[in-house]
Write a protein that holds these residues in place. Structure first.
Motif, PDB file in Angstrom:
ATOM      1  N   ILE A  70      -6.628  -0.247   5.985  1.00 31.94           N
ATOM      2  CA  ILE A  70      -5.859  -1.273   5.029  1.00 31.94           C
ATOM      3  C   ILE A  70      -5.623  -0.542   4.032  1.00 31.94           C
ATOM      4  CG2 ILE A  70      -6.316  -3.404   3.949  1.00 31.94           C
ATOM      5  CD1 ILE A  70      -8.790  -3.894   5.845  1.00 31.94           C
ATOM      6  N   TYR A  71      -4.379  -0.363   3.441  1.00 28.66           N
ATOM      7  CA  TYR A  71      -3.821   0.621   2.513  1.00 28.66           C
ATOM      8  C   TYR A  71      -3.189  -0.310   1.411  1.00 28.66           C
ATOM      9  CZ  TYR A  71       1.067   0.916   3.969  1.00 28.66           C
ATOM     10  OH  TYR A  71       2.550   0.976   4.203  1.00 28.66           O
ATOM     11  N   ILE A  85      -2.799  -0.283  11.371  1.00 30.02           N
ATOM     12  CA  ILE A  85      -2.338  -0.336   9.945  1.00 30.02           C
ATOM     13  C   ILE A  85      -2.088  -1.555   9.451  1.00 30.02           C
ATOM     14  CG2 ILE A  85      -1.049   0.692   8.241  1.00 30.02           C
ATOM     15  CD1 ILE A  85      -2.465   2.883   9.719  1.00 30.02           C
ATOM     16  N   TYR A  86      -2.895  -1.858   8.137  1.00 31.58           N
ATOM     17  CA  TYR A  86      -2.548  -3.007   7.595  1.00 31.58           C
ATOM     18  C   TYR A  86      -2.065  -2.725   6.085  1.00 31.58           C
ATOM     19  CZ  TYR A  86      -4.959  -5.703  11.119  1.00 31.58           C
ATOM     20  OH  TYR A  86      -5.512  -6.073  12.415  1.00 31.58           O
ATOM     21  N   ASN A  87      -1.038  -3.336   5.533  1.00 33.55           N
ATOM     22  CA  ASN A  87      -0.498  -3.304   4.320  1.00 33.55           C
ATOM     23  C   ASN A  87      -0.877  -4.358   3.238  1.00 33.55           C
ATOM     24  OD1 ASN A  87       1.014  -2.972   1.781  1.00 33.55           O
ATOM     25  ND2 ASN A  87       2.977  -2.820   3.047  1.00 33.55           N
ATOM     26  N   VAL A 127     -11.026   1.814   7.413  1.00 35.36           N
ATOM     27  CA  VAL A 127     -10.632   2.470   6.029  1.00 35.36           C
ATOM     28  C   VAL A 127      -9.962   1.549   4.940  1.00 35.36           C
ATOM     29  CG1 VAL A 127      -9.588   4.313   4.639  1.00 35.36           C
ATOM     30  CG2 VAL A 127     -11.208   4.965   6.656  1.00 35.36           C
ATOM     31  N   ARG A 128     -10.611   1.424   4.021  1.00 39.45           N
ATOM     32  CA  ARG A 128      -9.674   0.600   2.777  1.00 39.45           C
ATOM     33  C   ARG A 128      -9.287   1.692   1.786  1.00 39.45           C
ATOM     34  NH1 ARG A 128      -6.330  -1.817   0.476  1.00 39.45           N
ATOM     35  NH2 ARG A 128      -6.773  -3.562  -1.142  1.00 39.45           N
ATOM     36  N   LEU A 129      -7.706   2.188   1.834  1.00 38.73           N
ATOM     37  CA  LEU A 129      -7.133   3.174   1.132  1.00 38.73           C
ATOM     38  C   LEU A 129      -6.564   2.631  -0.095  1.00 38.73           C
ATOM     39  CD1 LEU A 129      -6.570   6.233   1.338  1.00 38.73           C
ATOM     40  CD2 LEU A 129      -4.080   5.516   2.743  1.00 38.73           C
TER      41      LEU A 129
END
Length: 249
Positions: free
Chosen positions: A31-32, A51-53, A77-79
């Motif tokens: 999740i970025y 991938i999540y925006n 992962v939380r980016l």
């Protein structure tokens, strides 16, 4: 499994830490922060990584993805851009994870105020000129405590890195002058520090607003203020041949 919060750095994909790179390369779900994180960092992910925006997600939706991923034994992962400890909305996320008894790990990143300093080729802390750095923001939709106003901080006349305020340069400069900075104090803006389209403007507190308008910079930029930007400096004692001490840096 734990949710791994990763600081993405200021923009340059090579400024991601080794530990952050490992977390991204092993992630099943990322999740970025799509409005701020350089999408080139996603090239470090596995081909089948989901991938999540988060630019299009609210807090509940972010936590739901984390919860579902962890429950399926998948690495999440939380980016975050820069380092999540500075204006990163970190606390609300980890409190929500704690409420669900979901473990997490924090992997720090290089903040944009550090990337901006390198872009400007400066040191924030110069002996006898500035030994402190104030990191703050202008009040906008998010309130700022009264004792933490830019005007009150200006009384110190030390180095300042001002986040989330590039659309209010006129008011920032006015508060700095009201607080005690001389109008001729050096000031700069760094747009998208370390990105390929990085842009730097330099001036003084009295000229920066006009320069920012001319450059059409209204977002994604840091304001740096202080004599750390000037030509005057004093050498430290660290490498002075006549100064005895136990360690050198």
């Amino acid at each position: 499994m734990k949710v791994k919060f990763v600081g993405a750095g200021p923009g340059d994909p090579e400024l991601l830490t080794i530990k952050g790179h490992r977390a991204l390369s092993e992630a099943d779900i990322v999740i970025y922060a799509g409005s701020l994180v350089n999408p080139e960092l996603l090239n470090y992910c596995k081909p089948n990584c989901k991938i999540y925006n988060s630019a299009f997600m609210n807090l509940e939706e972010i936590i739901k993805v984390c919860d579902e991923g962890i429950s399926q034994d998948r690495q999440v992962v939380r980016l975050h851009t820069g380092d999540f400890s500075i204006f990163g909305s970190l606390r609300e996320q980890i409190e929500a994870l704690n409420a669900l008894e979901i473990g997490f790990e924090l992997i720090p990143g290089v903040s944009s105020f550090l990337g901006a300093a390198s872009a400007l080729e400066i040191e924030y802390t110069i002996p006898e000129i500035s030994q402190s750095l104030i990191i703050t923001r202008m009040e906008g939709r998010t309130p700022v405590p009264t004792l933490e106003s830019i005007e009150s901080y200006a009384a110190h006349q030390t180095s300042m890195a001002i986040f989330l305020s590039s659309g209010m340069v006129d008011e920032v400069m006015a508060q700095l002058i009201r607080g005690g900075y001389p109008p001729q104090t050096p000031a700069a803006m760094v747009y998208k520090a370390t990105w390929p389209d990085q842009k730097i403007i330099r001036g003084t507190i009295e000229t920066l607003d006009a320069l920012a308008k001319e450059a059409q910079i209204t977002k994604t930029a840091l304001i740096i203020v202080g004599n750390c930007l000037g030509y005057e400096f004093n050498p430290s004692k660290l490498y002075d041949k006549d100064f005895a001490h136990e360690f050198r840096g």
